[in-house]
Design a protein around this motif. Structure first.
Motif, short mmCIF file in Angstrom:
data_model
loop_
_atom_site.label_atom_id
_atom_site.label_comp_id
_atom_site.label_asym_id
_atom_site.label_seq_id
_atom_site.Cartn_x
_atom_site.Cartn_y
_atom_site.Cartn_z
N LYS A 76 0.80 -1.22 0.00
CA LYS A 76 0.00 0.00 0.00
C LYS A 76 0.84 1.28 0.00
N LYS A 77 2.13 1.17 0.33
CA LYS A 77 2.97 2.36 0.40
C LYS A 77 3.24 2.90 -1.00
N ALA A 78 3.11 4.21 -1.13
CA ALA A 78 3.30 4.85 -2.43
C ALA A 78 4.69 4.55 -3.01
N GLY A 79 5.69 4.55 -2.13
CA GLY A 79 7.06 4.28 -2.59
C GLY A 79 7.22 2.88 -3.13
N ASP A 80 6.61 1.90 -2.48
CA ASP A 80 6.70 0.50 -2.93
C ASP A 80 6.00 0.32 -4.27
N ILE A 81 4.82 0.93 -4.41
CA ILE A 81 4.07 0.80 -5.65
C ILE A 81 4.79 1.51 -6.80
N LYS A 82 5.45 2.64 -6.49
CA LYS A 82 6.21 3.35 -7.51
C LYS A 82 7.37 2.50 -8.01
N MET A 83 8.09 1.85 -7.08
CA MET A 83 9.21 0.97 -7.46
C MET A 83 8.72 -0.17 -8.33
N LEU A 84 7.59 -0.77 -7.94
CA LEU A 84 7.04 -1.87 -8.72
C LEU A 84 6.60 -1.40 -10.10
N GLY A 85 6.03 -0.19 -10.15
CA GLY A 85 5.60 0.37 -11.42
C GLY A 85 6.77 0.56 -12.38
N GLN A 86 7.87 1.08 -11.87
CA GLN A 86 9.06 1.28 -12.70
C GLN A 86 9.62 -0.05 -13.17
N PHE A 87 9.58 -1.05 -12.27
CA PHE A 87 10.08 -2.38 -12.64
C PHE A 87 9.20 -3.02 -13.71
N CYS A 88 7.89 -2.90 -13.53
CA CYS A 88 6.96 -3.54 -14.48
C CYS A 88 7.03 -2.92 -15.87
N LYS A 89 7.39 -1.64 -15.95
CA LYS A 89 7.50 -0.98 -17.26
C LYS A 89 8.73 -1.46 -18.02
N ASN A 90 9.74 -1.92 -17.27
CA ASN A 90 10.99 -2.36 -17.91
C ASN A 90 11.42 -3.72 -17.35
N MET A 91 10.50 -4.67 -17.42
CA MET A 91 10.80 -5.99 -16.87
C MET A 91 11.80 -6.74 -17.73
N PRO A 92 12.76 -7.43 -17.10
CA PRO A 92 13.65 -8.30 -17.88
C PRO A 92 12.82 -9.37 -18.59
N GLU A 93 13.25 -9.75 -19.77
CA GLU A 93 12.47 -10.71 -20.56
C GLU A 93 12.41 -12.09 -19.91
N ASP A 94 13.34 -12.35 -18.98
CA ASP A 94 13.38 -13.69 -18.37
C ASP A 94 12.64 -13.74 -17.04
N VAL A 95 11.72 -12.79 -16.79
CA VAL A 95 10.99 -12.75 -15.52
C VAL A 95 9.48 -12.76 -15.77
N THR A 96 8.77 -13.59 -15.00
CA THR A 96 7.31 -13.55 -14.94
C THR A 96 6.93 -13.28 -13.49
#
Length: 323
Positions: A76-96
């Motif tokens: 629920k923390k804004a910082g955690d969701i922001k980090m996840l958002g940045q990661f999801c936009k540039n996910m490594p191809e070998d990660v699900t």
């Protein structure tokens, strides 16, 4: 970002979610030619930054990583969701990455990270569906099960197909083809099987057997597979039911009438509940319920070691009239 790299599985039906994950593993294995490297994280146990770091690092053991973040409703923390958002936009191809929760809703900002086509809600079966499921299961084994026995069994099993199937499998080992399973058989199975569970723990509590309670709890936790959040939830369900019966008795209802009102079936179950009603006063049960619900709200925020300690303290205090 490939859509199929992100998934969100919500809802209380554990069996169907597990099946979804199994199918996903098979797809990744077929695509990569080997088992994916699997990771399971709890947001209250591992920092989001640490999870992302693990997923960004290349794997030495497999060509693909499958990561599951359980209890994602806790993010629920804004910082955690922001980090996840940045990661999801540039996910490594070998990660699900799979977000998993027993809740049917999570933070809207987190849900927005996952494509709509990959968000699923798995609901529990309706009561009539569960009855049909149990009947069919035993019919396929060449056995029959009485309607009353089905109701007793359903009261004693968490409301998902994984636990229901496991309970039916174990129960079927006690019987032969052509047997008819009755409600007394369910009692004997639950309380006399070698495995300790929420019901044997509940029995020791109602009998005010402290050493027995702690011994059962220790056996459950030593298995290493116990989900203490689920264990406490199941225990509190039983405690609330006994408190309702105790309240009904205080208001003048007859014992058997109260049992029927709150669906306490089975001779063994009724006997144990009756013993507990004599040993615990109304105020004591109310205190136990209050403290249990406080712990229930905190459990998901604790690491496994602290869950065990907090649970033990709750059990000990339950015998001392929590104050």
């Amino acid at each position: 970002m490939a859509e199929k790299q992100l998934h969100m599985l919500l809802g209380p039906e554990k069996g169907q979610k597990d099946q979804y994950l199994d199918n996903l593993k098979k797809v990744l294995k077929k695509k990569g030619g080997e088992e994916p490297e699997s990771h399971r994280f709890y947001p209250f146990d591992t920092d989001i930054s640490q999870i992302i770091s693990i997923l960004r690092n290349g794997s030495l053991f497999s060509s693909h990583k499958l990561a599951v973040i359980l209890s994602c409703e806790e993010i629920k923390k804004a910082g955690d969701i922001k980090m996840l958002g940045q990661f999801c936009k540039n996910m490594p191809e070998d990660v699900t990455l799979v977000f998993l929760s027993d809740s049917v809703s999570v933070d809207k900002r987190l849900a927005a990270l996952v494509p709509g086509s990959e968000k699923k809600i798995f609901w529990e079966m309706f009561d009539n569906q569960k009855i049909d499921w149990v009947q069919k299961y035993f019919s396929d084994q060449g056995m029959k099960i009485e309607a009353r026995a089905i109701h007793v069994l359903l009261e004693m099993v968490d409301n998902n197909t994984v636990d229901l199937k496991e309970a039916c499998q174990k129960l079927s080992f006690y019987f032969n083809i052509g047997d008819v399973i009755q409600d007394e058989d369910i009692d004997n199975f639950v309380y006399h099987s070698k495995e300790e569970n929420v019901f044997t723990l509940f029995e020791k509590i109602l009998l005010k057997d402290l050493s027995g309670t702690l011994e059962v709890f220790s056996k459950i936790t030593l298995s290493g597979d116990a989900d203490l959040v689920y264990l406490l939830s199941g225990l509190m369900r039983q405690i609330r039911r006994v408190l309702k019966v105790k309240t009904a008795l205080a208001e003048g209802e007859a014992l058997q009438t109260a049992f029927q009102m709150y669906e306490i079936r089975g001779k063994k179950n009724q006997k144990i509940t009756g013993d507990g009603l004599r040993k615990f006063g109304l105020k004591e049960l109310e205190q136990v319920q209050r403290e249990g619900e406080i712990l229930d709200r905190r459990m998901r925020e604790l690491k496994k070691s602290m869950q065990i300690i907090s649970f033990q303290l709750f059990l000990i205090r339950s015998f001392r009239g929590i104050k």
